[in-house]
Design a protein around this motif. Sequence first.
Motif: not given
Length: 137
Positions: A5-10, A12-13
């Motif tokens: 989840l942290t990698t995916a949100s990073s 996306i940002i």
Amino acid sequence: MKDLLTTASSIIIILFCVSLLFLGETRPSESGGSELLTNDNAEFQAAKHPHASTILFSRVQSVKLKKGVLMFVSLDEDGLKEHFFLIRDKNVVLIKKNAGDMPPNSIKFDDDGYNTLLVTIPNTFDIDLLDAMTATF
């Protein structure tokens, strides 16, 4: 799961920031904003000043330059008319060139509106501007 989840949100940002960067660069060229400003500025600089004017003395008989005074004689309806123009202590540019764009026996005064006067004397008149301007008083 937390790492995914942290990698995916990073990602996306980062993609969002990169898309803003590309949109920011392409938007002015698509709309012509920056090009329009530079073109308007160039057209403004190339346009004549509102107070610019041109005076053409035609049928000039003789031209002399002595002690910082341009003297010439023109033929008028009433006869010969003498003109005296003080060029010392002023922003005057004397130009001696071929009379391709103006009558051969004429003198043209161009005021550019920015406190500079261009005086064009055709080559048909036998006057040496360098000697006349550097002569001792």
